[in-house]
Design a protein around this motif. Structure first.
Motif, short mmCIF file in Angstrom:
data_model
loop_
_atom_site.label_atom_id
_atom_site.label_comp_id
_atom_site.label_asym_id
_atom_site.label_seq_id
_atom_site.Cartn_x
_atom_site.Cartn_y
_atom_site.Cartn_z
N VAL A 336 36.27 0.27 -6.77
CA VAL A 336 36.30 1.22 -7.89
C VAL A 336 37.72 1.79 -7.97
O VAL A 336 38.20 2.38 -7.00
CB VAL A 336 35.28 2.36 -7.71
CG1 VAL A 336 35.32 3.30 -8.91
CG2 VAL A 336 33.87 1.80 -7.52
N THR A 337 38.38 1.60 -9.10
CA THR A 337 39.78 2.03 -9.25
C THR A 337 39.95 2.63 -10.64
O THR A 337 39.41 2.12 -11.62
CB THR A 337 40.74 0.85 -9.07
OG1 THR A 337 40.42 0.14 -7.87
CG2 THR A 337 42.17 1.35 -8.98
N TRP A 347 43.28 6.71 -8.68
CA TRP A 347 42.34 6.87 -7.55
C TRP A 347 41.71 5.51 -7.26
O TRP A 347 41.52 4.69 -8.16
CB TRP A 347 41.24 7.88 -7.87
CG TRP A 347 40.29 8.09 -6.72
CD1 TRP A 347 40.41 8.97 -5.70
CD2 TRP A 347 39.09 7.35 -6.47
NE1 TRP A 347 39.37 8.84 -4.82
CE2 TRP A 347 38.53 7.84 -5.26
CE3 TRP A 347 38.44 6.31 -7.12
CZ2 TRP A 347 37.35 7.35 -4.72
CZ3 TRP A 347 37.27 5.82 -6.58
CH2 TRP A 347 36.74 6.34 -5.40
N SER A 348 41.38 5.28 -5.99
CA SER A 348 40.73 4.03 -5.60
C SER A 348 40.00 4.24 -4.29
O SER A 348 40.40 5.06 -3.47
CB SER A 348 41.76 2.91 -5.46
OG SER A 348 41.16 1.73 -4.95
N ASN A 349 38.89 3.52 -4.12
CA ASN A 349 38.21 3.55 -2.83
C ASN A 349 38.74 2.47 -1.88
O ASN A 349 38.09 2.14 -0.89
CB ASN A 349 36.70 3.41 -3.01
CG ASN A 349 36.31 2.07 -3.64
OD1 ASN A 349 37.16 1.28 -4.05
ND2 ASN A 349 35.02 1.82 -3.72
N ILE A 400 35.89 -3.44 -16.90
CA ILE A 400 36.87 -2.41 -17.25
C ILE A 400 36.23 -1.53 -18.32
O ILE A 400 35.88 -2.01 -19.40
CB ILE A 400 38.18 -3.03 -17.76
CG1 ILE A 400 38.74 -4.04 -16.75
CG2 ILE A 400 39.21 -1.94 -18.05
CD1 ILE A 400 40.02 -4.70 -17.19
N HIS A 401 36.06 -0.23 -18.01
CA HIS A 401 35.41 0.71 -18.93
C HIS A 401 36.38 1.85 -19.23
O HIS A 401 36.95 2.46 -18.31
CB HIS A 401 34.13 1.27 -18.31
CG HIS A 401 33.14 0.22 -17.92
ND1 HIS A 401 32.36 -0.45 -18.83
CD2 HIS A 401 32.80 -0.27 -16.69
CE1 HIS A 401 31.58 -1.31 -18.20
NE2 HIS A 401 31.83 -1.24 -16.90
N PRO A 402 36.58 2.18 -20.52
CA PRO A 402 37.42 3.34 -20.86
C PRO A 402 36.67 4.64 -20.56
O PRO A 402 35.50 4.79 -20.92
CB PRO A 402 37.68 3.15 -22.35
CG PRO A 402 36.52 2.34 -22.84
CD PRO A 402 36.10 1.46 -21.70
N VAL A 409 38.36 2.91 -15.86
CA VAL A 409 37.87 2.63 -14.51
C VAL A 409 37.59 1.13 -14.41
O VAL A 409 37.05 0.52 -15.34
CB VAL A 409 36.59 3.45 -14.19
CG1 VAL A 409 35.48 3.12 -15.16
CG2 VAL A 409 36.15 3.18 -12.76
N ILE A 410 38.00 0.54 -13.29
CA ILE A 410 37.81 -0.89 -13.05
C ILE A 410 36.84 -1.06 -11.90
O ILE A 410 37.05 -0.52 -10.81
CB ILE A 410 39.16 -1.59 -12.74
CG1 ILE A 410 40.09 -1.49 -13.94
CG2 ILE A 410 38.93 -3.04 -12.36
CD1 ILE A 410 41.42 -2.18 -13.74
#
Length: 701
Positions: A336-337, A347-349, A400-402, A409-410
């Motif tokens: 999740v980025t 941000w990223s996990n 990929i969602h706006p 968020v990817i």
């Protein structure tokens, strides 16, 4: 006397209370004034994940450097903002006057100063050599001559070696962990790593060890660029005060378990007591003037305390919710980025994030994936993008969602197993269709085969009747010939041709019968008495086209071992094992062809079926996974990895056991043992010799 002592203690207590009131009266306005002053912000850049220096626990930045910097900020009346970036980004930012990073903590060699403005030494460290287990100990720099040495670019080891002549091959890496990975792959011989980072990495790389005494000594310092030199002066002043007051030692003892203990605290307390008495006497005259102010401040303080309690409760709830949310995101197995329009990671996990910018990460149709173009397209159209991706032999689903006009968020989820299951399902469907088709084709072949057999039988009877007539006609006409041959020779050739056609037709009939039996659906729990030698014979007929290219030897026991089982399923097992042996062996045309041996025999009331080849063999890693579904070493040539998995299941259904022995380059032997519970045993005469009970058929093709 007791009354006198009591009076003295009362006076001392009264004096202490008076001193406390005077001190509170004097310093409370000063503290209140200081609290109302606006605080500047100092951005402290961190990169490490190494305890006890700096790392993140449940979303909260912790560590010696962070706590020390926060304490310095309190003394400088400045708020410390922690910003986490990569090591290379921090090095670039701290050299730029336009950077948003003010201060970073970095290691410098004790003999070399960096070009940047830096603080007094914070904590000592060192670097030494790390090699694979079993390698020779590094006694000094001379032992590195001619070796490939991994060095982190921009680290204090790099600074120490800059400008010095090096007699080893230097290989620059971005992280010490990258150097350890290259060491395991054999691409470097030695890694020069900083002590704290190496101590964290060693538990994850058990094949690597510390191989030298310290080669370079260094110290942690706070550094900044030239424009922040006044800021560094304040940091140095605060750092020195912390060392003089003993707070620095407490921090060191807290995070590292070591530190100096202050021994002159009594003298300091006495001096402070006399100073407090002096100040109290001076301030006693101002108590009347400050009484009214104190009362009003007390009322205001109670109001502020109540507000502070409510604020702390709200902050605790927000922190708890943030930690829970962070734990959920970190626990998600998928990547999740969050990116902005400039393709900056917000941000990223930290799961599979590097794939997004890899040139080998592309769409399954083959199109090249460009992260920048895809982000801009999604943000401009405000529509989500979902695509199947591939990376080497792995498959991924990219979403990929706006989530705002300038942020997206990817989500990255690995779908390799689902893809393999889908392919296996398609393959199973094709095999099922092929089974139905083969049954139909077998039925169609049976009709002309029956006509051929019937016609050949008629021709054989006709030839028997024509022999006397031909002999009689030959006596009358000695020059008569049939197809250019002597009549007797022609009739003999016709008999041989009829016998050959009859044998071929019967062979076709047997193969079609075996194929129909092999393609017939299996009915579970319908095991019947069957003969093990017949399973071998049918399987050899069905694989005759493959085994004709190899040296095949069969040893089948007589009388035949009899079992309770499903002949069709056991034929499927043996056919699969024969095909695997052929794939691993060399054909006859090669200089040294391989030998394939099939045996059936009885030992200790158990029946055995073995197939042995002298082919390529398998290593230990392949042998451990040989029966796993979808595992194959022939995927490039069409292997699905289901053959031995299905064979293993069938053998278990027959209460049998399969043992595989293999050596790389020596060949493979597979033994299937059928226990007494599945066998139909017959009493054999004790005088029957081994030669009478075993038939050896050797076929050299």
């Amino acid at each position: 006397m007791p009354h006198l002592l009591s009076t003295c203690f009362d006076k001392m207590n009264a004096m202490k209370y008076l001193l406390f009131l005077l001190s509170f009266t004097l310093f409370t306005p000063l503290f209140s004034y200081a609290d109302t002053q606006p605080k500047q912000s100092i951005v402290f850049g961190v990169h490490s994940k190494t305890a006890p220096l700096e790392w993140r626990n449940n979303g909260v930045d912790q560590g010696f450097n962070i706590e020390l910097m926060n304490r310095i900020g309190q003394m400088c009346n400045a708020r410390i903002l922690t910003r986490r970036k990569t090591f290379q980004q921090l090095l670039s930012d701290v050299h730029s006057p336009e950077s948003d990073i003010d201060v970073i903590a970095i290691v410098s060699p004790v003999t070399i100063d960096r070009d940047l403005s830096q603080s007094d030494p914070i904590y000592a460290t060192h670097a030494k050599a790390y090699t694979l287990q079993g390698k020779a100990f590094i006694n000094g720099w001379h032992d590195l001559v001619g070796k490939r040495v991994a060095i982190k670019k921009g680290a204090f080891v790099d600074v120490y070696l800059s400008g010095q002549e090096q007699e080893f091959e230097r290989i620059d890496v971005d992280l010490y962990e990258t150097g350890f990975q290259l060491l395991i792959k054999g691409q470097v011989d030695v890694v020069l790593a900083e002590n704290f980072v190496a101590r964290r990495l060693l538990p994850f790389y058990p094949s690597i060890r510390s191989s030298s005494d310290p080669l370079i000594y260094g110290a942690f310092n706070f550094v900044t660029n030239g424009k922040n030199a006044p800021l560094m002066a304040k940091i140095n002043e605060a750092l020195r005060q912390l060392k003089l007051s003993g707070e620095y030692d407490k921090l060191v003892n807290k995070w590292f378990g070591t530190g100096r203990e202050k021994v002159d605290l009594t003298t300091t307390q006495q001096k402070m007591l006399w100073l407090a008495i002096l100040v109290s006497i001076i301030s006693a005259f101002g108590m009347i003037l400050t009484a009214y102010i104190s009362a009003s401040l007390r009322k205001r303080t109670l109001s502020l305390k109540s507000e502070l309690v409510q604020r702390r409760k709200a902050e605790q709830q927000i922190l708890s919710l943030s930690q829970q949310f962070q734990s959920v995101l970190n626990g998600i197995p998928h990547g999740v980025t969050i990116f902005n329009r400039r393709c900056e990671c917000l941000w990223s996990n930290d799961k599979n994030n590097l794939l997004l910018k890899s040139p080998e990460f592309h769409f399954t149709q083959g199109q090249v994936f460009q992260l920048d173009d895809s982000l801009i397209e999604v943000l401009n159209e405000q529509k989500s993008l979902t695509a199947d991706m591939s990376y080497h032999a792995q498959y991924w689903q990219l979403q990929i969602h706006p989530i705002a006009e300038d942020q997206a968020v990817i989500l990255l989820e690995e779908t390799t197993e689902q893809q393999a299951l889908r392919q296996a399902n398609n393959e199973a469907s094709r095999l099922a269709s092929l089974g139905e088709l083969s049954a139909g084709v077998a039925h169609e072949i049976n009709n002309p085969t029956g006509l051929i057999i019937h016609s050949i039988a008629f021709l054989n009877h006709a030839l028997c009747d024509l022999k006397p007539a031909a002999h009689h006609y030959t006596q009358q006409n000695p020059f008569w010939s049939v197809a250019g041959l002597d009549p007797n020779q022609a009739i003999e050739e016709l008999e041989i041709s009829c016998a050959t056609i009859d044998e071929g037709a019967n062979r076709i009939s047997r193969i079609v019968s075996d194929l129909k039996c092999y393609a017939r659906p299996n009915i579970a729990n319908k095991h019947r008495p069957m003969k093990l030698n017949e399973v071998v014979t049918v399987s050899l007929r069905l694989t005759a086209n493959q085994i004709k290219l190899f040296n095949l030897t069969t040893h089948l026991q007589l009388p035949e071992p009899e079992l309770m089982g499903d002949a069709q399923q056991l034929q499927q097992v043996l056919i699969n094992l024969i095909q695997n042996a052929c794939h691993a062996s060399k054909p006859i045309s090669d200089s040294i062809p391989s030998l394939i041996t099939i045996e059936t025999y009885t030992r200790d009331s158990d029946h055995y079926l073995t197939i042995t080849d002298t082919g390529a063999g398998m290593d230990d890693a392949t042998l451990k996974r040989i029966t796993e579904p979808f595992f194959t070493t022939r995927r490039s040539s069409g292997g699905t990895g289901l053959g031995l998995s299905v064979c293993s299941r069938i053998i278990k259904e027959h209460n049998a056991q399969m043992q595989i022995n293999s050596r790389l380059g020596k060949g493979t032997k597979i033994s299937i043992r059928f226990p007494l519970i599945t066998a139909i045993t017959k009493q054999m005469p004790e005088q029957q010799s081994e030669q009478e009970r075993t038939v050896s058929l050797e076929t050299e093709r």
